[in-house]
Design an enzyme around this catalytic site. Sequence first.
Site, PDB file in Angstrom:
ATOM      1  N   GLY A  18     -54.995  54.893  73.304  1.00 23.72           N
ATOM      2  CA  GLY A  18     -53.840  54.052  72.963  1.00 23.72           C
ATOM      3  C   GLY A  18     -54.001  53.388  71.619  1.00 23.72           C
ATOM      4  O   GLY A  18     -54.925  52.604  71.408  1.00 23.72           O
ATOM      5  N   GLY A  20     -51.817  51.272  70.344  1.00 29.71           N
ATOM      6  CA  GLY A  20     -50.888  50.138  70.311  1.00 29.71           C
ATOM      7  C   GLY A  20     -51.638  48.908  69.826  1.00 29.71           C
ATOM      8  O   GLY A  20     -52.662  49.000  69.136  1.00 29.71           O
ATOM      9  N   GLY A  22     -53.532  46.640  71.380  1.00 23.93           N
ATOM     10  CA  GLY A  22     -54.909  46.455  71.848  1.00 23.93           C
ATOM     11  C   GLY A  22     -55.850  47.485  71.252  1.00 23.93           C
ATOM     12  O   GLY A  22     -56.893  47.148  70.670  1.00 23.93           O
ATOM     13  N   GLU A 184     -33.015  38.379  72.154  1.00 26.63           N
ATOM     14  CA  GLU A 184     -32.917  38.906  70.792  1.00 26.63           C
ATOM     15  C   GLU A 184     -31.851  39.995  70.704  1.00 26.63           C
ATOM     16  O   GLU A 184     -31.051  40.030  69.769  1.00 26.63           O
ATOM     17  CB  GLU A 184     -34.285  39.455  70.353  1.00 26.63           C
ATOM     18  CG  GLU A 184     -35.262  38.331  70.055  1.00 26.63           C
ATOM     19  CD  GLU A 184     -36.732  38.760  69.997  1.00 26.63           C
ATOM     20  OE1 GLU A 184     -37.552  37.924  69.616  1.00 26.63           O
ATOM     21  OE2 GLU A 184     -37.057  39.918  70.318  1.00 26.63           O
ATOM     22  N   ASP A 322     -51.467  45.242  78.142  1.00 24.41           N
ATOM     23  CA  ASP A 322     -50.391  45.114  79.131  1.00 24.41           C
ATOM     24  C   ASP A 322     -50.737  45.717  80.485  1.00 24.41           C
ATOM     25  O   ASP A 322     -50.100  45.395  81.482  1.00 24.41           O
ATOM     26  CB  ASP A 322     -49.141  45.853  78.617  1.00 24.41           C
ATOM     27  CG  ASP A 322     -48.301  45.006  77.688  1.00 24.41           C
ATOM     28  OD1 ASP A 322     -48.742  43.885  77.349  1.00 24.41           O
ATOM     29  OD2 ASP A 322     -47.212  45.465  77.304  1.00 24.41           O
ATOM     30  N   ALA A 340     -48.334  40.760  72.570  1.00 21.92           N
ATOM     31  CA  ALA A 340     -49.256  41.390  71.627  1.00 21.92           C
ATOM     32  C   ALA A 340     -50.550  40.583  71.398  1.00 21.92           C
ATOM     33  O   ALA A 340     -51.631  41.176  71.357  1.00 21.92           O
ATOM     34  CB  ALA A 340     -48.532  41.643  70.308  1.00 21.92           C
TER      35      ALA A 340
HETATM   36  C1  LIG Z   1     -39.019  45.532  73.093  1.00 21.84           C
HETATM   37  C2  LIG Z   1     -40.301  44.751  73.111  1.00 21.84           C
HETATM   38  C3  LIG Z   1     -40.407  43.597  72.355  1.00 21.84           C
HETATM   39  C4  LIG Z   1     -41.592  42.868  72.362  1.00 21.84           C
HETATM   40  N1  LIG Z   1     -41.666  41.732  71.592  1.00 21.84           N
HETATM   41  C5  LIG Z   1     -42.820  41.068  71.543  1.00 21.84           C
HETATM   42  C6  LIG Z   1     -42.948  39.927  70.688  1.00 21.84           C
HETATM   43  O1  LIG Z   1     -41.987  39.528  70.007  1.00 21.84           O
HETATM   44  N2  LIG Z   1     -44.152  39.294  70.628  1.00 21.84           N
HETATM   45  C7  LIG Z   1     -45.210  39.731  71.362  1.00 21.84           C
HETATM   46  O2  LIG Z   1     -46.296  39.153  71.255  1.00 21.84           O
HETATM   47  N3  LIG Z   1     -45.120  40.779  72.189  1.00 21.84           N
HETATM   48  C8  LIG Z   1     -43.958  41.461  72.303  1.00 21.84           C
HETATM   49  N4  LIG Z   1     -43.846  42.541  73.122  1.00 21.84           N
HETATM   50  C9  LIG Z   1     -44.994  42.920  73.975  1.00 21.84           C
HETATM   51  C10 LIG Z   1     -46.026  43.694  73.194  1.00 21.84           C
HETATM   52  O3  LIG Z   1     -45.407  44.734  72.466  1.00 21.84           O
HETATM   53  C11 LIG Z   1     -47.055  44.244  74.180  1.00 21.84           C
HETATM   54  O4  LIG Z   1     -47.624  43.161  74.873  1.00 21.84           O
HETATM   55  C12 LIG Z   1     -48.140  45.016  73.451  1.00 21.84           C
HETATM   56  O5  LIG Z   1     -47.574  46.149  72.828  1.00 21.84           O
HETATM   57  C13 LIG Z   1     -49.239  45.461  74.427  1.00 21.84           C
HETATM   58  O6  LIG Z   1     -50.202  46.167  73.716  1.00 21.84           O
HETATM   59  P1  LIG Z   1     -51.006  47.356  74.422  1.00 21.84           P
HETATM   60  O7  LIG Z   1     -52.027  47.790  73.450  1.00 21.84           O
HETATM   61  O8  LIG Z   1     -51.418  46.948  75.779  1.00 21.84           O
HETATM   62  O9  LIG Z   1     -49.921  48.505  74.626  1.00 21.84           O
HETATM   63  P2  LIG Z   1     -48.982  49.228  73.579  1.00 21.84           P
HETATM   64  O10 LIG Z   1     -48.869  48.466  72.323  1.00 21.84           O
HETATM   65  O11 LIG Z   1     -47.727  49.550  74.311  1.00 21.84           O
HETATM   66  O12 LIG Z   1     -49.741  50.567  73.249  1.00 21.84           O
HETATM   67  C14 LIG Z   1     -49.973  51.561  74.199  1.00 21.84           C
HETATM   68  C15 LIG Z   1     -50.305  52.847  73.469  1.00 21.84           C
HETATM   69  O13 LIG Z   1     -50.864  53.754  74.387  1.00 21.84           O
HETATM   70  C16 LIG Z   1     -50.319  55.037  74.171  1.00 21.84           C
HETATM   71  N5  LIG Z   1     -50.415  55.756  75.456  1.00 21.84           N
HETATM   72  C17 LIG Z   1     -49.922  55.366  76.641  1.00 21.84           C
HETATM   73  N6  LIG Z   1     -50.251  56.242  77.599  1.00 21.84           N
HETATM   74  C18 LIG Z   1     -50.988  57.201  77.005  1.00 21.84           C
HETATM   75  C19 LIG Z   1     -51.609  58.390  77.459  1.00 21.84           C
HETATM   76  N7  LIG Z   1     -51.533  58.765  78.741  1.00 21.84           N
HETATM   77  N8  LIG Z   1     -52.272  59.155  76.576  1.00 21.84           N
HETATM   78  C20 LIG Z   1     -52.334  58.807  75.269  1.00 21.84           C
HETATM   79  N9  LIG Z   1     -51.756  57.690  74.775  1.00 21.84           N
HETATM   80  C21 LIG Z   1     -51.100  56.892  75.633  1.00 21.84           C
HETATM   81  C22 LIG Z   1     -48.898  54.760  73.722  1.00 21.84           C
HETATM   82  O14 LIG Z   1     -48.365  55.855  72.965  1.00 21.84           O
HETATM   83  C23 LIG Z   1     -49.085  53.511  72.852  1.00 21.84           C
HETATM   84  O15 LIG Z   1     -49.336  53.827  71.505  1.00 21.84           O
HETATM   85  C24 LIG Z   1     -42.677  43.300  73.138  1.00 21.84           C
HETATM   86  C25 LIG Z   1     -42.568  44.463  73.897  1.00 21.84           C
HETATM   87  C26 LIG Z   1     -41.382  45.185  73.889  1.00 21.84           C
HETATM   88  C27 LIG Z   1     -41.277  46.437  74.702  1.00 21.84           C
END
Ligand SMILES: Cc1cc2nc3c(=O)[nH]c(=O)nc-3n(C[C@H](O)[C@H](O)[C@H](O)COP(=O)(O)OP(=O)(O)OC[C@H]3O[C@@H](n4cnc5c(N)ncnc54)[C@H](O)[C@@H]3O)c2cc1C
Length: 447
Positions: A18, A20, A22, A184, A322, A340
Site C-alpha cells: 500500500g 497510501g 501509511g 465538503e 485505516d 491521514a
Molecule cells: C474522500 C476522502 C476524503 C478524506 N479526507 C481526509 C481529510 O481531509 N483529512 C484526513 O486526515 N483524512 C482524510 N481522509 C482519510 C484518509 O484518506 C485515510 O485515513 C488515509 O488514506 C488512510 O491511509 P492508509 O495508508 O491506511 O490507506 P490509503 O491511503 O487508502 O492507502 C491504501 C493503499 O493500499 C493500496 N491497496 C489496497 N489493497 C491493496 C492490495 N490488495 N494490493 C495492493 N495494494 C493495495 C491502495 O491502492 C492504496 O494505495 C479522507 C478519505 C476519503 C476517502
Amino acid sequence: MGIVCASGSREHHVVVVGGGFGGLQAVSKLRRAPVEVTLVDRRNFHLFQPLTYQVATGALSPGEIAYPLRAIFKRDRNVRVLLAEVAEFDLDARELQLRSVSGVPAPERLGYDTLIVAGGSHYSYFGHEEWRAHAAEVKSLESALAVRSRLLAAFEAAETEPNAEQRDAWLTFVVVGAGPTGVEMAGQIAELAQDTLRRDFRTIDPRRARILLVEAADRVLTNFPPSLSAKAERALRRLGVTVLAGRTVIGIDAAGVTLDGRDGGAERIASRAVVWAAGVTASSLAGSLAELTGAERDRAGRVTVEADLTLPGHPEVLAIGDMVRVRDPGGEPVLLPGVAPVAMQQGRYAATVVRARLRGREHGAFHYRDKGNLATIGRAAAVADIKGVRLSGFFAWATWLVVHLWYLIGFQNRLLVFIRWSFSFATHGRGARLITGASSAADRRDG
Ligand SMILES: Cc1cc2nc3c(=O)[nH]c(=O)nc-3n(C[C@H](O)[C@H](O)[C@H](O)COP(=O)(O)OP(=O)(O)OC[C@H]3O[C@@H](n4cnc5c(N)ncnc54)[C@H](O)[C@@H]3O)c2cc1C
C-alpha cells in the site's frame, strides 16, 4: 528471505503493501536504513484522498492530487516499486501471493523478512451493494471522475428536459453522510450551482438546484464539538444546502432516494445525482490477516493489532492505517480516527520498529498524537478544532489551505494546486468541468 544484492550480501527485506498515507511514510522512513524495501501497490500512484472531492466537482484535475510512486522514490536505490495486487498471505512461509493488474505481469510470490500492511479502507453501503450503482463515492480517482460526470451531466440534462417535474429531479443533488467528506461535497456542489455555473445555461437557472445533505446522526460533523457542527450547518445553509439530520436512507435507485419518514413512513426524493459519503469498511487484507492470526476484527472489518502494531504471534508482520484498531498498552482495543495523520504516524512508527530491531533495541508502544480536526465547507468557510482551539470562518479556511498544500505530495503539485486555488478564488471558476467517460453512439462506433 532477504534480497541478494549485487555485492552478494543479503539485506533484510521489508515489504510494504500500500502506497497510501501509511505505506508511503513507512517507506520514506526506511530509505536510508540498511534494508531493501519493496513497495507493492495495485495503483502506480499515491492518491491524496482529502482532495478527491475537488476533482469530483471540477475544482482540480486528477494529476494534481496524484503522484507516481516510482517518481517519489526514484533517488532511493534501496526502494523498489512493484505494481501488483496482494491476493493472500502465507505467513508461515513469509510470502505474499500476488495478482497482476492492468495486464502487467507480476511475480506470483514475494518473500519478506518484515511485512508492513497498509491496505486502507473503502466505502461500505451498509449491506446494500445495489446502491453503489446509483450513489457513487469519491474515494478513488475513477469514482471521483464518475461523480464529476454525473453532476455536470445532471445540469446538462436539466437544460434540455421539457417536463418540469423531471427537470427538478435532475436539479436535486443528494449527498449521503455529513462527515467531513459529505460536508465538503455538499458545499462544493452548492458553489458549483450558485456561483460557477450560474451564467452557463440558457433554459435553467442552476441556482434553483436543491442540494440535500442527509445524516443519520443528529448533527453534521459529529467528530467536531457541537458548537462547530452548528457553525458548519449555518455555513452550509448560507450556501443553499438543506441539512436533513437524524434521517436514515432506506433506499437508493436510479430515480432517487428513499428516507425514513418522521411519522414512521417513508419519504421519497426524486434525484438523479446521489453522492455517497457514509460508512467505511477496512480493506479485505485486514480480514485475511485476522483469519490467519486469530486477531479480533471489529464491525467495520478492521483487524486488531497489538500496541506495537504487530499481529498476534507474528512480530514480523505489522498492520497500519485505516484497516486496523490498536490495543492500548493495557490490552484494550482502541479505535483511532480514520484519518491521514493516524496512518502517517503509524507508518513512521512501523519504520522505527524495523530500525530498532536491526540495532537489537527495544521500542515502546505506538502512541497517537492528535493534532486536531479540520473541515472546509466552501469559499472562506471552514471549521477547525486544534488542541482545544476552535476556529471557524476565514482563519479556519486559511489553516485548511496551508495544511493541505503542505501535505500534498510533490512540489509541482503543490504549486499547481496553489495557482489553481488562487485563480478559482479570484474568478469563481473551476477549470476541470469536464464530462468524461461518456458513451455516445459515436464513441461506441469509433471504438
Ligand atoms: C474522500 C476522502 C476524503 C478524506 N479526507 C481526509 C481529510 O481531509 N483529512 C484526513 O486526515 N483524512 C482524510 N481522509 C482519510 C484518509 O484518506 C485515510 O485515513 C488515509 O488514506 C488512510 O491511509 P492508509 O495508508 O491506511 O490507506 P490509503 O491511503 O487508502 O492507502 C491504501 C493503499 O493500499 C493500496 N491497496 C489496497 N489493497 C491493496 C492490495 N490488495 N494490493 C495492493 N495494494 C493495495 C491502495 O491502492 C492504496 O494505495 C479522507 C478519505 C476519503 C476517502
